[in-house]
Design an enzyme around this catalytic site. Structure first.
Site, PDB file in Angstrom:
ATOM      1  N   LEU A  12      -3.164 -15.873   8.849  1.00  0.00           N
ATOM      2  CA  LEU A  12      -2.999 -14.505   9.355  1.00  0.00           C
ATOM      3  C   LEU A  12      -3.046 -13.500   8.208  1.00  0.00           C
ATOM      4  O   LEU A  12      -3.739 -12.474   8.296  1.00  0.00           O
ATOM      5  CB  LEU A  12      -1.666 -14.388  10.117  1.00  0.00           C
ATOM      6  CG  LEU A  12      -1.303 -12.998  10.631  1.00  0.00           C
ATOM      7  CD1 LEU A  12      -2.362 -12.459  11.601  1.00  0.00           C
ATOM      8  CD2 LEU A  12       0.067 -12.999  11.323  1.00  0.00           C
ATOM      9  N   THR A  61       4.734 -23.779   8.396  1.00  0.00           N
ATOM     10  CA  THR A  61       4.049 -23.693   9.698  1.00  0.00           C
ATOM     11  C   THR A  61       3.535 -25.044  10.210  1.00  0.00           C
ATOM     12  O   THR A  61       2.961 -25.092  11.288  1.00  0.00           O
ATOM     13  CB  THR A  61       2.854 -22.713   9.615  1.00  0.00           C
ATOM     14  OG1 THR A  61       1.961 -23.167   8.591  1.00  0.00           O
ATOM     15  CG2 THR A  61       3.303 -21.303   9.314  1.00  0.00           C
ATOM     16  N   THR A 100       6.674 -16.769  17.338  1.00  0.00           N
ATOM     17  CA  THR A 100       5.755 -17.669  18.037  1.00  0.00           C
ATOM     18  C   THR A 100       6.090 -17.822  19.525  1.00  0.00           C
ATOM     19  O   THR A 100       7.261 -17.768  19.908  1.00  0.00           O
ATOM     20  CB  THR A 100       5.807 -19.066  17.362  1.00  0.00           C
ATOM     21  OG1 THR A 100       5.242 -20.033  18.233  1.00  0.00           O
ATOM     22  CG2 THR A 100       7.230 -19.506  17.065  1.00  0.00           C
ATOM     23  N   TYR A 124      10.751 -26.463  13.976  1.00  0.00           N
ATOM     24  CA  TYR A 124       9.984 -25.268  13.587  1.00  0.00           C
ATOM     25  C   TYR A 124      10.331 -24.094  14.500  1.00  0.00           C
ATOM     26  O   TYR A 124      10.679 -22.997  14.030  1.00  0.00           O
ATOM     27  CB  TYR A 124       8.480 -25.583  13.663  1.00  0.00           C
ATOM     28  CG  TYR A 124       7.581 -24.362  13.671  1.00  0.00           C
ATOM     29  CD1 TYR A 124       7.315 -23.659  12.493  1.00  0.00           C
ATOM     30  CD2 TYR A 124       7.007 -23.897  14.865  1.00  0.00           C
ATOM     31  CE1 TYR A 124       6.498 -22.531  12.506  1.00  0.00           C
ATOM     32  CE2 TYR A 124       6.190 -22.774  14.881  1.00  0.00           C
ATOM     33  CZ  TYR A 124       5.945 -22.092  13.696  1.00  0.00           C
ATOM     34  OH  TYR A 124       5.143 -20.969  13.711  1.00  0.00           O
ATOM     35  N   TRP A 149      -1.659 -19.316  20.076  1.00  0.00           N
ATOM     36  CA  TRP A 149      -2.368 -20.266  19.192  1.00  0.00           C
ATOM     37  C   TRP A 149      -3.339 -19.455  18.348  1.00  0.00           C
ATOM     38  O   TRP A 149      -4.364 -18.982  18.848  1.00  0.00           O
ATOM     39  CB  TRP A 149      -3.184 -21.257  20.016  1.00  0.00           C
ATOM     40  CG  TRP A 149      -2.393 -22.244  20.811  1.00  0.00           C
ATOM     41  CD1 TRP A 149      -1.106 -22.632  20.627  1.00  0.00           C
ATOM     42  CD2 TRP A 149      -2.883 -23.007  21.946  1.00  0.00           C
ATOM     43  NE1 TRP A 149      -0.765 -23.587  21.566  1.00  0.00           N
ATOM     44  CE2 TRP A 149      -1.826 -23.829  22.375  1.00  0.00           C
ATOM     45  CE3 TRP A 149      -4.098 -23.065  22.627  1.00  0.00           C
ATOM     46  CZ2 TRP A 149      -1.953 -24.705  23.454  1.00  0.00           C
ATOM     47  CZ3 TRP A 149      -4.229 -23.933  23.703  1.00  0.00           C
ATOM     48  CH2 TRP A 149      -3.170 -24.742  24.107  1.00  0.00           C
TER      49      TRP A 149
HETATM   50  N1  LIG Z   1      -0.808 -20.503  13.174  1.00  0.00           N
HETATM   51  C1  LIG Z   1      -0.375 -20.277  14.392  1.00  0.00           C
HETATM   52  O1  LIG Z   1      -0.975 -20.733  15.385  1.00  0.00           O
HETATM   53  C2  LIG Z   1       0.851 -19.419  14.618  1.00  0.00           C
HETATM   54  C3  LIG Z   1       1.250 -19.148  15.934  1.00  0.00           C
HETATM   55  C4  LIG Z   1       2.357 -18.333  16.161  1.00  0.00           C
HETATM   56  C5  LIG Z   1       3.057 -17.799  15.088  1.00  0.00           C
HETATM   57  N2  LIG Z   1       2.682 -18.092  13.818  1.00  0.00           N
HETATM   58  C6  LIG Z   1       3.445 -17.493  12.717  1.00  0.00           C
HETATM   59  O2  LIG Z   1       2.574 -16.591  12.035  1.00  0.00           O
HETATM   60  C7  LIG Z   1       2.888 -16.547  10.644  1.00  0.00           C
HETATM   61  C8  LIG Z   1       1.621 -16.780   9.831  1.00  0.00           C
HETATM   62  O3  LIG Z   1       1.085 -18.047  10.209  1.00  0.00           O
HETATM   63  P1  LIG Z   1      -0.200 -18.667   9.507  1.00  0.00           P
HETATM   64  O4  LIG Z   1      -0.856 -19.547  10.501  1.00  0.00           O
HETATM   65  O5  LIG Z   1      -0.956 -17.616   8.799  1.00  0.00           O
HETATM   66  O6  LIG Z   1       0.514 -19.634   8.445  1.00  0.00           O
HETATM   67  P2  LIG Z   1      -0.040 -20.266   7.097  1.00  0.00           P
HETATM   68  O7  LIG Z   1      -1.523 -20.212   7.058  1.00  0.00           O
HETATM   69  O8  LIG Z   1       0.645 -21.581   6.955  1.00  0.00           O
HETATM   70  O9  LIG Z   1       0.521 -19.241   6.016  1.00  0.00           O
HETATM   71  C9  LIG Z   1       1.887 -19.169   5.700  1.00  0.00           C
HETATM   72  C10 LIG Z   1       2.003 -18.745   4.262  1.00  0.00           C
HETATM   73  O10 LIG Z   1       3.393 -18.687   3.906  1.00  0.00           O
HETATM   74  C11 LIG Z   1       3.536 -19.254   2.606  1.00  0.00           C
HETATM   75  N3  LIG Z   1       4.900 -19.732   2.398  1.00  0.00           N
HETATM   76  C12 LIG Z   1       5.461 -20.904   2.782  1.00  0.00           C
HETATM   77  N4  LIG Z   1       6.723 -20.975   2.337  1.00  0.00           N
HETATM   78  C13 LIG Z   1       6.982 -19.828   1.670  1.00  0.00           C
HETATM   79  C14 LIG Z   1       8.099 -19.320   0.970  1.00  0.00           C
HETATM   80  N5  LIG Z   1       9.234 -20.024   0.865  1.00  0.00           N
HETATM   81  N6  LIG Z   1       8.005 -18.091   0.398  1.00  0.00           N
HETATM   82  C15 LIG Z   1       6.868 -17.380   0.465  1.00  0.00           C
HETATM   83  N7  LIG Z   1       5.759 -17.816   1.086  1.00  0.00           N
HETATM   84  C16 LIG Z   1       5.821 -19.030   1.682  1.00  0.00           C
HETATM   85  C17 LIG Z   1       2.531 -20.391   2.609  1.00  0.00           C
HETATM   86  O11 LIG Z   1       2.268 -20.810   1.276  1.00  0.00           O
HETATM   87  P3  LIG Z   1       1.821 -22.344   1.018  1.00  0.00           P
HETATM   88  O12 LIG Z   1       0.554 -22.548   1.785  1.00  0.00           O
HETATM   89  O13 LIG Z   1       1.683 -22.390  -0.461  1.00  0.00           O
HETATM   90  O14 LIG Z   1       2.945 -23.187   1.550  1.00  0.00           O
HETATM   91  C18 LIG Z   1       1.339 -19.751   3.300  1.00  0.00           C
HETATM   92  O15 LIG Z   1       0.501 -19.060   2.391  1.00  0.00           O
HETATM   93  C19 LIG Z   1       3.993 -17.576  10.435  1.00  0.00           C
HETATM   94  O16 LIG Z   1       5.215 -16.902  10.371  1.00  0.00           O
HETATM   95  C20 LIG Z   1       3.921 -18.459  11.656  1.00  0.00           C
HETATM   96  O17 LIG Z   1       5.188 -19.002  11.969  1.00  0.00           O
HETATM   97  C21 LIG Z   1       1.595 -18.886  13.548  1.00  0.00           C
END
Ligand SMILES: NC(=O)c1ccc[n+]([C@@H]2O[C@H](COP(=O)([O-])OP(=O)(O)OC[C@H]3O[C@@H](n4cnc5c(N)ncnc54)[C@H](OP(=O)(O)O)[C@@H]3O)[C@@H](O)[C@H]2O)c1
Length: 287
Positions: A12, A61, A100, A124, A149
């Site tokens: 995102l 995530t 989420t 989670y 999603w």
């Molecule tokens: N993907 C989905 O389908 C989905 C759906 C609903 C909600 N969400 C929410 O949307 C948000 C973004 O999701 P996304 O899919 O973009 O996730 P993502 O690609 O996994 O990105 C999350 C980022 O957070 C970083 N991170 C992890 N632990 C951290 C910490 N302690 N301090 C600072 N940064 C940290 C990760 O770094 P590393 O990669 O180095 O660990 C990664 O760059 C999240 O809050 C997730 O819960 C996602």
């Protein structure tokens, strides 16, 4: 506005930062620059950047990975969120917390609205929901935005859309579950939606997914159809056949009911958004 983003390198974040940079000054951080588990680091970054708005995307995530790592999951997804909310309180900054649709237990037969009661089941989702409660408790000026999603990220897409395309392109037969439902959500649409939402000043909790709901199998069918891969490679299967560490709600679909009621119906259908993503971005980037 000066906008501080956490988790900026994620799926995102990589689409949201350029959208916000069109109108605002963006300070993009990820684990390296600001570990959200560390209040002192957060405090130093806030002091240096003086943000007006914080977009909190960072989280653990990997839903199955989180299941075996309860402490780390709650430390990052719940306490990390609390640390940021306290820093926002101190700095009089507004916060957007991305949550989420999996905060619900999935027993409903139709997509969830903001008026349904959360009952998360996986570690989670429980930690993400605690993050919501902490934001509500600590900050008046906040938006909690629940996504469906998510797809996006382009070239680096290693999530559902990217995986299905890669495996199907290798001619592999794919079994995809047809008894789990959700609302696909394009990261770029969501980024534009959040940009508009923060301009309203109408704080609160919102669902923000592309319109509609489908099973994982229907989602995969649409993906291969758009890429032009024969869809006989896909086989529907029951989730009973897969044993995963984390429980998955049967229904993860969400409806943007508040946006609709408030006249802020911005999100197009998931099919339209997916077509735009695959045809106008993913395939172009790959060619
Ligand atoms: N993907 C989905 O389908 C989905 C759906 C609903 C909600 N969400 C929410 O949307 C948000 C973004 O999701 P996304 O899919 O973009 O996730 P993502 O690609 O996994 O990105 C999350 C980022 O957070 C970083 N991170 C992890 N632990 C951290 C910490 N302690 N301090 C600072 N940064 C940290 C990760 O770094 P590393 O990669 O180095 O660990 C990664 O760059 C999240 O809050 C997730 O819960 C996602």
């Amino acid at each position: 506005m000066k906008v501080l983003v956490t988790g900026a390198k994620g799926m995102l974040g990589s689409d949201l930062c350029p959208v916000f940079a069109e109108k605002h000054q963006v300070v993009a951080t990820d684990l390296e620059e600001m570990d959200v588990r560390d209040p002192q680091v957060i405090s130093a970054v806030f002091e240096q950047t003086q943000p007006d708005l914080v977009l909190h995307l960072a989280a653990m995530t990997n839903v199955d990975g989180c299941q075996g790592m309860t402490d780390q999951t709650f430390l990052t997804n719940a306490i990390g969120t609390k640390n940021l909310a306290l820093a926002c309180q101190n700095a009089h900054a507004c916060m957007v917390y991305i949550s989420t649709g999996s905060v619900f237990d999935g027993t409903k037969n139709e997509p969830y609205t903001e008026f349904d009661t959360p009952h998360p089941r996986s570690e989670y989702s429980k930690a993400k929901y605690q993050g919501e409660l902490l934001v509500r408790e600590l900050l008046k000026e906040h938006y909690i935005v629940r996504a469906g999603w998510m797809f996006g990220g382009g070239e680096r897409d290693k999530k559902f859309v990217g995986k299905i395309i890669n495996l199907a392109a290798q001619g592999k037969k794919l079994q995809v579950v047809d008894d789990k439902f959700g609302s696909p959500t394009y990261t770029v649409d969501m980024a534009r939606g959040i940009l508009k939402l923060v301009e309203t000043g109408w704080y609160g909790t919102y669902h923000m997914a592309n319109e509609g709901c489908c099973s994982r199998f229907e989602y995969a069918q649409k993906i291969v159809e758009l890429v032009g891969i024969p869809n006989h490679l896909l086989e529907p299967i029951s989730s009973d056949a897969f044993s995963l560490p984390a429980p998955r709600p049967r229904m993860e679909g969400i409806r943007d009911y508040l946006l609709h009621l408030m006249g802020l119906d911005w999100m197009r259908s998931w099919e339209e958004a997916l077509e735009d993503y695959i045809k106008n971005r993913l395939l172009k980037e790959q060619s």
